[in-house]
Design a protein around this motif. Structure first.
Motif, mmCIF file in Angstrom:
data_model
loop_
_atom_site.group_PDB
_atom_site.id
_atom_site.type_symbol
_atom_site.label_atom_id
_atom_site.label_comp_id
_atom_site.label_asym_id
_atom_site.label_seq_id
_atom_site.Cartn_x
_atom_site.Cartn_y
_atom_site.Cartn_z
ATOM 1 N N HIS A 254 51.311 20.144 35.909
ATOM 2 C CA HIS A 254 51.838 20.247 34.572
ATOM 3 C C HIS A 254 51.002 19.484 33.667
ATOM 4 C CE1 HIS A 254 55.440 22.094 36.271
ATOM 5 N NE2 HIS A 254 55.336 21.137 37.216
ATOM 6 N N ASP B 242 52.087 18.611 29.945
ATOM 7 C CA ASP B 242 53.082 18.956 28.792
ATOM 8 C C ASP B 242 52.411 18.704 27.407
ATOM 9 O OD1 ASP B 242 54.789 18.817 30.815
ATOM 10 O OD2 ASP B 242 55.768 17.102 30.249
ATOM 11 N N ALA C 182 50.259 23.289 25.757
ATOM 12 C CA ALA C 182 50.747 22.883 26.987
ATOM 13 C C ALA C 182 50.291 23.722 28.001
ATOM 14 C CB ALA C 182 52.047 22.731 26.893
ATOM 15 N N HIS D 147 50.868 24.884 32.443
ATOM 16 C CA HIS D 147 51.252 24.577 33.707
ATOM 17 C C HIS D 147 50.739 25.677 34.655
ATOM 18 C CE1 HIS D 147 54.249 21.986 31.355
ATOM 19 N NE2 HIS D 147 54.386 22.847 30.408
ATOM 20 N N PRO E 137 57.292 20.913 28.085
ATOM 21 C CA PRO E 137 57.753 20.457 29.609
ATOM 22 C C PRO E 137 58.321 21.673 29.997
ATOM 23 C CG PRO E 137 59.263 19.358 27.974
ATOM 24 C CD PRO E 137 58.393 20.033 27.111
#
Length: 262
Positions: A110, A112, A135, A137, A160
């Protein structure tokens, strides 16, 4: 117009309805990812559904899937928009980024806020930011003890992944991976995993060529061309891979795939 009652029942009913709609959408997502018997479904279709569901059901804005090639390098298989594929090319060329890490360690990765990740990924982070994503992920695509690729998730603002969404993403990724690898009616043997992953990447290459032919004919973007190809395949109950193959082999013309002009 919905009006709130003094005891707040209207608000409660709206919350319940929203919850039910999400639960229904999640159920439908898993059903669509396990549909491996329809004549118009192929591995890329299943992966495309995975990417679409990730965007629809979570806070990310765009998604893609990278698969490992026979040479052990990750390659783009499906994307929800062109800029996602650009970020995947960055990762593959620089050998850094969330998908590379998730594939290598076999765990979710991850970032964020990519502005804080330039030390972590000095090549990928600035390029992803320049492409409009703040971001990133990634979740590994695993079958048994073998990782076959990575799910690429991007957001335009620092974002997130909430724990409940993380669990959902892992479940979706796992379901899609199993479906892709068991899509063929033949029993899956250990060495078939690489063969089927490579077949999916080969289909992607043919799809790109076919989309290029449509784009050049209609003077549209490659993304729009893919959408036209997918729409044609859906209407005619054909696999997109078969339509792309027919275009490349010249047994189908780009004009036939394009909708009639008004």
């Amino acid at each position: 117009m919905t009006r709130s009652t003094p005891d707040g029942r209207a608000g409660a009913e709206k919350t319940v309805t929203t919850h039910m709609n999400r639960e229904q959408a999640i159920t439908e997502a898993f059903v669509s990812l396990t549909d491996t018997v329809a004549d118009d479904v192929d591995p890329l279709t299943l992966l495309r559904r995975l990417a679409d569901h990730c965007v629809r059901l979570t806070a990310v804005d765009a998604a893609g899937v990278m698969l490992v090639s026979a040479r052990g390098r990750l390659q783009s298989a499906v994307v929800t928009e062109e800029r996602v594929e650009i970020t995947e090319m960055f990762q593959a060329q620089a050998e850094e980024g969330p998908c590379i890490d998730a594939y290598n360690v076999g765990e979710p990765v991850h970032a964020d806020d990519l502005t804080a990740s330039e030390g972590r990924w000095p090549v990928f982070a600035p390029l992803a930011l320049a492409a409009g994503f703040a971001a990133a992920h990634s979740y590994p695509l695993r079958l048994r003890d073998q990782t076959i690729g990575a799910l690429n998730l991007l957001a335009r603002t620092p974002t997130p992944i909430e724990p409940k969404d993380g669990r959902l993403l892992e479940a979706l990724a796992g379901t899609a991976t199993t479906s892709v690898m068991t899509w063929s009616r033949e029993p899956l043997r250990p060495y078939d995993i690489v063969t089927r992953t490579q077949a999916a990447l080969s289909s992607k290459a043919v799809l790109d060529i076919a989309a290029g032919m449509i784009a050049a004919t209609a003077q549209i973007t490659p993304t729009e061309a893919v959408q036209r190809l997918l729409a044609y395949a859906a209407v005619h109950h054909q696999r997109p891979a078969d339509v792309a193959d027919a275009l490349v082999r010249r047994s189908l013309t780009p004009q036939a795939v394009l909708p009639p002009q008004p």
